[in-house]
Write a protein that holds these residues in place. Structure first.
Motif, PDB file in Angstrom:
ATOM      1  N   SER A 140     -11.645  67.700  44.638  1.00 38.82           N
ATOM      2  CA  SER A 140     -11.392  69.085  44.248  1.00 38.82           C
ATOM      3  C   SER A 140     -11.965  70.085  45.254  1.00 38.82           C
ATOM      4  CB  SER A 140     -12.007  69.347  42.873  1.00 38.82           C
ATOM      5  OG  SER A 140     -11.928  70.722  42.545  1.00 38.82           O
ATOM      6  N   LEU A 141     -11.186  71.107  45.525  1.00 40.30           N
ATOM      7  CA  LEU A 141     -11.643  72.233  46.333  1.00 40.30           C
ATOM      8  C   LEU A 141     -12.350  73.271  45.461  1.00 40.30           C
ATOM      9  CD1 LEU A 141     -11.408  73.502  49.254  1.00 40.30           C
ATOM     10  CD2 LEU A 141      -9.363  74.656  48.428  1.00 40.30           C
ATOM     11  N   MET A 142     -12.041  73.252  44.165  1.00 37.25           N
ATOM     12  CA  MET A 142     -12.521  74.281  43.241  1.00 37.25           C
ATOM     13  C   MET A 142     -13.923  74.003  42.711  1.00 37.25           C
ATOM     14  SD  MET A 142     -10.046  76.331  43.325  1.00 37.25           S
ATOM     15  CE  MET A 142     -10.623  77.474  42.083  1.00 37.25           C
ATOM     16  N   TRP A 143     -14.322  72.752  42.715  1.00 37.84           N
ATOM     17  CA  TRP A 143     -15.585  72.354  42.101  1.00 37.84           C
ATOM     18  C   TRP A 143     -16.478  71.663  43.122  1.00 37.84           C
ATOM     19  CZ3 TRP A 143     -16.718  73.830  37.172  1.00 37.84           C
ATOM     20  CH2 TRP A 143     -15.645  74.242  36.362  1.00 37.84           C
ATOM     21  N   GLY A 144     -17.759  71.837  42.963  1.00 35.26           N
ATOM     22  CA  GLY A 144     -18.715  71.202  43.856  1.00 35.26           C
ATOM     23  C   GLY A 144     -18.927  71.998  45.122  1.00 35.26           C
ATOM     24  N   ALA A 145     -20.114  71.819  45.716  1.00 37.76           N
ATOM     25  CA  ALA A 145     -20.458  72.563  46.931  1.00 37.76           C
ATOM     26  C   ALA A 145     -19.540  72.221  48.086  1.00 37.76           C
ATOM     27  CB  ALA A 145     -21.915  72.280  47.299  1.00 37.76           C
ATOM     28  N   THR A 146     -19.102  70.955  48.178  1.00 35.25           N
ATOM     29  CA  THR A 146     -18.234  70.549  49.282  1.00 35.25           C
ATOM     30  C   THR A 146     -16.961  71.378  49.343  1.00 35.25           C
ATOM     31  OG1 THR A 146     -17.287  68.852  47.843  1.00 35.25           O
ATOM     32  CG2 THR A 146     -19.056  68.160  49.313  1.00 35.25           C
ATOM     33  N   ARG A 190     -20.400  83.527  50.503  1.00 34.12           N
ATOM     34  CA  ARG A 190     -20.123  84.172  51.799  1.00 34.12           C
ATOM     35  C   ARG A 190     -21.345  84.914  52.314  1.00 34.12           C
ATOM     36  NH1 ARG A 190     -15.071  84.953  49.177  1.00 34.12           N
ATOM     37  NH2 ARG A 190     -15.708  86.990  48.369  1.00 34.12           N
ATOM     38  N   ASP A 191     -22.058  85.571  51.422  1.00 34.08           N
ATOM     39  CA  ASP A 191     -23.219  86.368  51.833  1.00 34.08           C
ATOM     40  C   ASP A 191     -24.353  85.497  52.366  1.00 34.08           C
ATOM     41  OD1 ASP A 191     -22.001  88.730  51.194  1.00 34.08           O
ATOM     42  OD2 ASP A 191     -22.916  88.899  49.204  1.00 34.08           O
ATOM     43  N   ARG A 192     -24.629  84.378  51.693  1.00 32.14           N
ATOM     44  CA  ARG A 192     -25.779  83.570  52.100  1.00 32.14           C
ATOM     45  C   ARG A 192     -25.416  82.432  53.056  1.00 32.14           C
ATOM     46  NH1 ARG A 192     -27.000  81.137  46.075  1.00 32.14           N
ATOM     47  NH2 ARG A 192     -25.256  79.671  45.955  1.00 32.14           N
ATOM     48  N   GLY A 193     -24.110  82.123  53.160  1.00 29.79           N
ATOM     49  CA  GLY A 193     -23.667  81.131  54.135  1.00 29.79           C
ATOM     50  C   GLY A 193     -23.645  79.701  53.669  1.00 29.79           C
ATOM     51  N   TYR A 194     -23.886  79.448  52.389  1.00 29.13           N
ATOM     52  CA  TYR A 194     -23.823  78.087  51.871  1.00 29.13           C
ATOM     53  C   TYR A 194     -23.556  78.112  50.372  1.00 29.13           C
ATOM     54  CZ  TYR A 194     -28.521  78.659  49.817  1.00 29.13           C
ATOM     55  OH  TYR A 194     -29.595  79.093  49.074  1.00 29.13           O
ATOM     56  N   LYS A 201     -19.103  67.994  40.341  1.00 30.73           N
ATOM     57  CA  LYS A 201     -18.236  66.857  40.674  1.00 30.73           C
ATOM     58  C   LYS A 201     -18.823  65.551  40.165  1.00 30.73           C
ATOM     59  CE  LYS A 201     -15.551  68.408  44.637  1.00 30.73           C
ATOM     60  NZ  LYS A 201     -15.539  68.576  46.091  1.00 30.73           N
ATOM     61  N   VAL A 202     -20.143  65.447  40.240  1.00 27.27           N
ATOM     62  CA  VAL A 202     -20.872  64.288  39.720  1.00 27.27           C
ATOM     63  C   VAL A 202     -21.993  64.835  38.854  1.00 27.27           C
ATOM     64  CG1 VAL A 202     -22.210  62.229  40.298  1.00 27.27           C
ATOM     65  CG2 VAL A 202     -20.345  62.958  41.795  1.00 27.27           C
ATOM     66  N   GLU A 203     -22.040  64.416  37.610  1.00 23.80           N
ATOM     67  CA  GLU A 203     -22.941  65.041  36.642  1.00 23.80           C
ATOM     68  C   GLU A 203     -24.411  65.016  37.052  1.00 23.80           C
ATOM     69  OE1 GLU A 203     -22.161  65.093  32.276  1.00 23.80           O
ATOM     70  OE2 GLU A 203     -20.949  63.325  32.761  1.00 23.80           O
ATOM     71  N   ASP A 204     -24.851  63.951  37.701  1.00 22.70           N
ATOM     72  CA  ASP A 204     -26.270  63.800  38.018  1.00 22.70           C
ATOM     73  C   ASP A 204     -26.624  64.261  39.421  1.00 22.70           C
ATOM     74  OD1 ASP A 204     -26.759  62.644  35.500  1.00 22.70           O
ATOM     75  OD2 ASP A 204     -26.158  60.664  36.236  1.00 22.70           O
ATOM     76  N   ALA A 205     -25.756  65.053  40.041  1.00 23.14           N
ATOM     77  CA  ALA A 205     -25.983  65.432  41.436  1.00 23.14           C
ATOM     78  C   ALA A 205     -26.086  66.939  41.620  1.00 23.14           C
ATOM     79  CB  ALA A 205     -24.857  64.887  42.310  1.00 23.14           C
ATOM     80  N   VAL A 206     -26.931  67.326  42.567  1.00 17.41           N
ATOM     81  CA  VAL A 206     -26.992  68.703  43.060  1.00 17.41           C
ATOM     82  C   VAL A 206     -26.417  68.681  44.468  1.00 17.41           C
ATOM     83  CG1 VAL A 206     -28.478  70.654  43.663  1.00 17.41           C
ATOM     84  CG2 VAL A 206     -29.054  69.195  41.699  1.00 17.41           C
ATOM     85  N   GLY A 207     -25.459  69.539  44.734  1.00 19.99           N
ATOM     86  CA  GLY A 207     -24.820  69.556  46.044  1.00 19.99           C
ATOM     87  C   GLY A 207     -25.064  70.855  46.784  1.00 19.99           C
ATOM     88  N   LEU A 208     -25.297  70.758  48.062  1.00 20.67           N
ATOM     89  CA  LEU A 208     -25.418  71.925  48.936  1.00 20.67           C
ATOM     90  C   LEU A 208     -24.495  71.710  50.121  1.00 20.67           C
ATOM     91  CD1 LEU A 208     -28.622  71.118  47.970  1.00 20.67           C
ATOM     92  CD2 LEU A 208     -28.950  73.414  48.887  1.00 20.67           C
ATOM     93  N   ALA A 209     -23.800  72.753  50.561  1.00 16.24           N
ATOM     94  CA  ALA A 209     -22.851  72.614  51.658  1.00 16.24           C
ATOM     95  C   ALA A 209     -22.692  73.929  52.403  1.00 16.24           C
ATOM     96  CB  ALA A 209     -21.492  72.147  51.141  1.00 16.24           C
ATOM     97  N   ALA A 210     -22.471  73.815  53.713  1.00 23.63           N
ATOM     98  CA  ALA A 210     -22.178  74.973  54.563  1.00 23.63           C
ATOM     99  C   ALA A 210     -20.815  74.769  55.216  1.00 23.63           C
ATOM    100  CB  ALA A 210     -23.254  75.135  55.635  1.00 23.63           C
TER     101      ALA A 210
END
Length: 271
Positions: A140-146, A190-194, A201-210
């Protein structure tokens, strides 16, 4: 005109030309237009499209009137591209991110025709992630940091179109937040860059992406770190974000988006 003979060499040439036309179209395309581009009879193009659809290399649109490149064609193309660039470009970046963040890092490509993202390379952290992180599967493009790290930098019209589809969370089935709330979240990215998300996307995960930008400074991929929720602490966010933004900015420059332009797109956060 392509070889009109019915032998195997002629068929292979026509199939390859058709796959190339689908890939280069960049949009849904009708049989008549394909036939004109390839200088082939419409009946021949129909027959070849049927063969490609059977192998997942092409697919019909919902109205059954147009065609696009299929998931398998994208997957194979990503495999080839990844093999070519992985060692010389992507892997060193992921190694640095993994060493500095101590968690699973991966690189996701944006697939515009599918409006999806796909992880194509990963480097595991010292402790394995307790959930699957498969490669070469459109997500998905809509959900998750990726996805949202890319989504935030797409044209407004495209964002509005994607929001209108109302795709539910692949992890929980939850609906998208109201458009105004989601648009505010994208503005913050957009303001903070990430982007940072929790269990989308995965219930037990925290995702960060730039986001990573290419020539013209359009988003083409995202550089990501995922942390098991039980291991994540708030103080980790600024450190991981800083690493991702810095390494994504370096990749963007390699791909043709200058430092100044990339920094402007990320709200000045490239330092």
């Amino acid at each position: 005109m392509l070889d009109p003979n019915g032998d195997s060499r002629g068929t292979v040439a026509r199939v390859v030309a058709l796959m190339r036309a689908l890939a280069e179209a960049g949009r849904d395309i009708g049989v008549s237009e394909l036939a004109k581009r390839l200088d082939l009879p419409v009946s021949t193009v129909h027959r070849l499209l049927k063969l490609l659809i059977e192998q997942g290399m092409a697919e019909k649109t919902r109205d059954k009137r147009r065609y696009r490149a299929g998931l398998e064609l994208f997957r194979v193309g990503a495999l080839v591209a990844n093999q070519r660039h992985r060692r010389e470009l992507i892997e060193p970046v992921l190694q640095r991110v993994g060493e500095q963040c101590g968690e699973l890092s991966f690189y996701c490509l944006y697939l515009p025709a599918l409006q999806k993202v796909m992880a194509v390379s990963r480097v595991d952290g010292p402790s394995p992630a307790p959930y699957p992180c498969p490669l070469f599967e459109p997500m998905s493009l809509m959900w998750g940091a990726t996805g949202r790290a890319i989504l935030a930098f797409l044209p407004e019209q495209e964002i509005a179109e994607l929001i209108s589809k109302g795709e539910p969370s692949p992890a929980t089935g939850a609906p998208l937040p109201p458009a105004r709330k989601l648009e505010a979240e994208l503005a913050q990215i957009r303001d903070r860059g990430y982007a940072i998300t929790y269990g989308q996307k995965v219930e037990d995960a925290v995702g960060l992406a730039a986001p990573v930008f290419a020539e013209g400074c359009s988003p083409v991929s995202s550089l990501c770190v995922t942390v098991p929720r039980q291991r994540f602490q708030w103080k980790m966010e600024p450190k991981i974000a800083k690493v991702l933004i810095r390494e994504a900015a370096k990749l963007s420059e390699r791909f043709g988006c200058s430092g100044a332009q990339g920094s402007q797109r990320r709200g000045g956060q490239a330092a």
